[in-house]
Design a protein around this motif. Sequence first.
Motif, mmCIF file in Angstrom:
data_model
loop_
_atom_site.group_PDB
_atom_site.id
_atom_site.type_symbol
_atom_site.label_atom_id
_atom_site.label_comp_id
_atom_site.label_asym_id
_atom_site.label_seq_id
_atom_site.Cartn_x
_atom_site.Cartn_y
_atom_site.Cartn_z
ATOM 1 N N LEU A 189 -17.204 27.969 26.741
ATOM 2 C CA LEU A 189 -16.429 29.206 26.732
ATOM 3 C C LEU A 189 -16.697 30.016 25.472
ATOM 4 C CD1 LEU A 189 -13.003 27.964 28.161
ATOM 5 C CD2 LEU A 189 -14.665 29.452 29.298
ATOM 6 N N LEU A 190 -16.890 29.340 24.351
ATOM 7 C CA LEU A 190 -17.233 30.053 23.120
ATOM 8 C C LEU A 190 -18.584 30.738 23.260
ATOM 9 C CD1 LEU A 190 -16.341 30.684 20.222
ATOM 10 C CD2 LEU A 190 -17.532 28.605 19.490
ATOM 11 N N TRP A 191 -19.527 30.045 23.903
ATOM 12 C CA TRP A 191 -20.832 30.659 24.211
ATOM 13 C C TRP A 191 -20.663 31.894 25.077
ATOM 14 C CZ3 TRP A 191 -22.158 30.196 29.523
ATOM 15 C CH2 TRP A 191 -23.388 30.780 29.869
ATOM 16 N N LEU A 192 -19.796 31.791 26.064
ATOM 17 C CA LEU A 192 -19.597 32.899 26.988
ATOM 18 C C LEU A 192 -19.048 34.129 26.266
ATOM 19 C CD1 LEU A 192 -19.573 33.791 30.000
ATOM 20 C CD2 LEU A 192 -17.210 32.974 30.086
ATOM 21 N N GLU A 193 -18.117 33.905 25.372
ATOM 22 C CA GLU A 193 -17.436 35.014 24.719
ATOM 23 C C GLU A 193 -18.159 35.521 23.472
ATOM 24 O OE1 GLU A 193 -14.808 36.807 25.495
ATOM 25 O OE2 GLU A 193 -14.405 35.788 27.379
ATOM 26 N N ALA A 194 -18.910 34.654 22.806
ATOM 27 C CA ALA A 194 -19.465 35.046 21.505
ATOM 28 C C ALA A 194 -20.968 34.916 21.407
ATOM 29 C CB ALA A 194 -18.822 34.193 20.405
ATOM 30 N N GLY A 195 -21.631 34.458 22.457
ATOM 31 C CA GLY A 195 -23.030 34.139 22.317
ATOM 32 C C GLY A 195 -23.182 32.930 21.417
ATOM 33 N N SER A 196 -24.307 32.822 20.715
ATOM 34 C CA SER A 196 -24.507 31.700 19.811
ATOM 35 C C SER A 196 -25.137 32.181 18.509
ATOM 36 C CB SER A 196 -25.397 30.629 20.456
ATOM 37 O OG SER A 196 -25.510 29.508 19.610
ATOM 38 N N PRO A 197 -24.322 32.575 17.556
ATOM 39 C CA PRO A 197 -24.862 32.939 16.248
ATOM 40 C C PRO A 197 -25.473 31.719 15.574
ATOM 41 C CG PRO A 197 -22.476 32.789 16.181
ATOM 42 C CD PRO A 197 -22.856 32.668 17.618
ATOM 43 N N GLU A 198 -26.294 31.958 14.592
ATOM 44 C CA GLU A 198 -26.953 30.847 13.912
ATOM 45 C C GLU A 198 -25.963 29.992 13.131
ATOM 46 O OE1 GLU A 198 -30.115 32.266 11.496
ATOM 47 O OE2 GLU A 198 -31.312 33.001 13.197
ATOM 48 N N ARG A 199 -24.881 30.609 12.640
ATOM 49 C CA ARG A 199 -23.903 29.873 11.855
ATOM 50 C C ARG A 199 -22.498 30.288 12.263
ATOM 51 N NH1 ARG A 199 -26.415 27.251 7.926
ATOM 52 N NH2 ARG A 199 -24.502 26.790 6.800
ATOM 53 N N PHE A 200 -21.554 29.408 11.999
ATOM 54 C CA PHE A 200 -20.149 29.680 12.291
ATOM 55 C C PHE A 200 -19.356 29.596 10.987
ATOM 56 C CE2 PHE A 200 -21.890 28.182 16.286
ATOM 57 C CZ PHE A 200 -21.350 29.068 17.200
ATOM 58 N N ARG A 201 -18.554 30.610 10.746
ATOM 59 C CA ARG A 201 -17.708 30.656 9.558
ATOM 60 C C ARG A 201 -16.275 30.332 9.994
ATOM 61 N NH1 ARG A 201 -18.147 35.365 8.915
ATOM 62 N NH2 ARG A 201 -16.071 36.283 9.129
ATOM 63 N N ILE A 202 -15.755 29.231 9.470
ATOM 64 C CA ILE A 202 -14.458 28.741 9.912
ATOM 65 C C ILE A 202 -13.480 28.704 8.748
ATOM 66 C CG2 ILE A 202 -13.237 26.860 11.060
ATOM 67 C CD1 ILE A 202 -15.891 25.923 12.205
ATOM 68 N N THR A 203 -12.321 29.338 8.928
ATOM 69 C CA THR A 203 -11.227 29.210 7.963
ATOM 70 C C THR A 203 -10.296 28.121 8.465
ATOM 71 O OG1 THR A 203 -11.362 31.556 7.381
ATOM 72 C CG2 THR A 203 -9.337 30.389 6.791
ATOM 73 N N LEU A 204 -10.056 27.142 7.613
ATOM 74 C CA LEU A 204 -9.263 25.972 7.970
ATOM 75 C C LEU A 204 -7.993 25.911 7.142
ATOM 76 C CD1 LEU A 204 -12.171 23.370 7.892
ATOM 77 C CD2 LEU A 204 -11.105 24.293 9.954
ATOM 78 N N GLN A 205 -6.962 25.365 7.745
ATOM 79 C CA GLN A 205 -5.767 25.021 6.983
ATOM 80 C C GLN A 205 -5.656 23.512 6.939
ATOM 81 O OE1 GLN A 205 -2.158 27.394 7.066
ATOM 82 N NE2 GLN A 205 -0.992 25.553 7.594
ATOM 83 N N LYS A 206 -5.663 22.969 5.725
ATOM 84 C CA LYS A 206 -5.568 21.538 5.535
ATOM 85 C C LYS A 206 -4.126 21.071 5.743
ATOM 86 C CE LYS A 206 -9.875 20.740 4.269
ATOM 87 N NZ LYS A 206 -10.756 19.773 4.957
ATOM 88 N N PRO A 207 -3.934 19.773 5.980
ATOM 89 C CA PRO A 207 -2.567 19.272 6.166
ATOM 90 C C PRO A 207 -1.628 19.579 5.009
ATOM 91 C CG PRO A 207 -4.159 17.643 6.917
ATOM 92 C CD PRO A 207 -4.950 18.736 6.260
ATOM 93 N N ASP A 208 -2.161 19.752 3.796
ATOM 94 C CA ASP A 208 -1.306 20.062 2.647
ATOM 95 C C ASP A 208 -1.043 21.555 2.497
ATOM 96 O OD1 ASP A 208 -3.706 21.068 1.712
ATOM 97 O OD2 ASP A 208 -3.935 19.617 0.089
ATOM 98 N N GLY A 209 -1.530 22.369 3.455
ATOM 99 C CA GLY A 209 -1.263 23.803 3.429
ATOM 100 C C GLY A 209 -2.364 24.646 2.825
ATOM 101 N N ARG A 210 -3.332 24.025 2.147
ATOM 102 C CA ARG A 210 -4.425 24.792 1.557
ATOM 103 C C ARG A 210 -5.309 25.398 2.648
ATOM 104 N NH1 ARG A 210 -8.273 21.950 -0.564
ATOM 105 N NH2 ARG A 210 -7.567 19.991 0.406
ATOM 106 N N GLN A 211 -5.835 26.597 2.387
ATOM 107 C CA GLN A 211 -6.811 27.195 3.295
ATOM 108 C C GLN A 211 -8.180 27.179 2.628
ATOM 109 O OE1 GLN A 211 -5.944 30.971 5.076
ATOM 110 N NE2 GLN A 211 -4.161 30.191 6.201
#
Length: 497
Positions: A193-215
């Motif tokens: 589904l991600l392929w369908l909606e976004a194609g496939s860029p060479e890299r993915f940039r992900i913002t994460l929230q850790k269990p302790d609240g840090r991003q």
Amino acid sequence: MMPKLLTGLLVAVLSLTLTTVARATPRSDASPPATDTIGAAVIRADFEALYSGLRQAHYDLYVHTPQAEYDRLYQQTLASFDRPLSLFDIRIRFQRFVAAGRVAHANIAFPGEDFGTYRQAGGTAIPITVAIDDGHIYIEDNQSGIAGLDPGDEIVSLNGISASDWLTRLGRNISADTDYLNQALVELMFRPLLWLEAGSPERFRITLQKPDGRQVEVEIPALTMAETQTFADANPGTGTLSLDHSDRIARLMDGGIAYLRPGPFYNATPGADSFDATTFHAFIDEAFASFIAAGAGDVLIDLRQNPGGYDSFSNAMIAWFADQPFHFASDLRIKVSPQAVAENAERVAAGAGAGDDTSLRLAAAYATAQPGDVIHYDVPLIQPRPSGRYAGRVWVLVDRYSFSNAVNVAAVIQDYSFGRVLGEPTADLATTYGAMEHFTLPRTGITVGFPKGHIIRPNGTLKAAGVTPDILIPTPRVEGRDDPVLIAALRAIADNP
């Protein structure tokens, strides 16, 4: 053979998860490489045929989406077909329209062949799997080899788009009656589904929230299947629990509890008649005979990640411990339509499957009915085994990936008090619009699935809901290979003497 046509929901899911691929080049429409296109006039004509066919054949097209809203969407979508499109794009656009009705068994199967061909040819995909819980997306497994993405981290955004927006974009491609079912299917189909909606860029940039609240922000490359497998081979201790839906297992566990994983309720042997239950019946008979001989006081039937199948299989299993006659459903109401009659006639002409008289019984009912009529299918009464039944306690373990007939098995056991249900609520429904049939659009040849029936669970409730376990055992967001849910289920059985 009432549940014969309930398995359609999983057909598309399995075709996706077994052929996960992604595109190499980002495109706004995520369409496959240039192919022959179909003219706008032809697309509009088949779109008209699509909506007309659904109105005629669907048991209740407007049960979740009011007709006025659906009509507006139809007019907007029809007007948008103003240029030639590839068959791939047409299928996706048509499916999004069908999915707006929010009925799981009304759908156009995802074009998995395009997807699988690209992946097998070295196409890249995002190298993570995810867990979706109450509208939040979490890292389940990091297969990228890049540090910083840990199982259990929440995805806040992906390539600058929020996780909630991604769920909306991905979910619009899914036919599902509830948000819970929609998100369970998006989780299973996340990569395609991600392929369908976004194609496939060479890299993915992900913002994460850790269990302790840090991003934190992490970049990972898109990887081929070979690259992902290389990482897995080099890190055998990582990864999450993987259950094979085709496993048929019968064994004794510690503490004298018998464990039964019946596998799919159909014959999955390549080339075999899917209705042929001979081998399955022999397996079930041998399993329960061995449990009785061993003096097992409890049997745990594991239906997690079970795709369902036919009641001619599951009824024989339930009959081993049922203490009264039972119906697989309290009622099955079927809407008569030219589309349903035609598909049933094809099955009759081809010859019914082994032991399956459903098509013949439907043909007889259709012969005296008119299009638009709702008829009641006579759900057969199933008798317990006349002797030698298993008399111990029965427990059923389900999860959100227990689909179709597996959900109905859990409902029968719960509603007739044949046993108790453990696990998490099922995403698929026990009272559902199902008994799926198909019609084909005349110009593009696209096949459209629709529910011809309303299947009412044994307790008679009309509420569109899954099976809620008697004892809740949540599935962890990150499920370790030691199978913590099974461990918790065995503990619950031991704690309930």
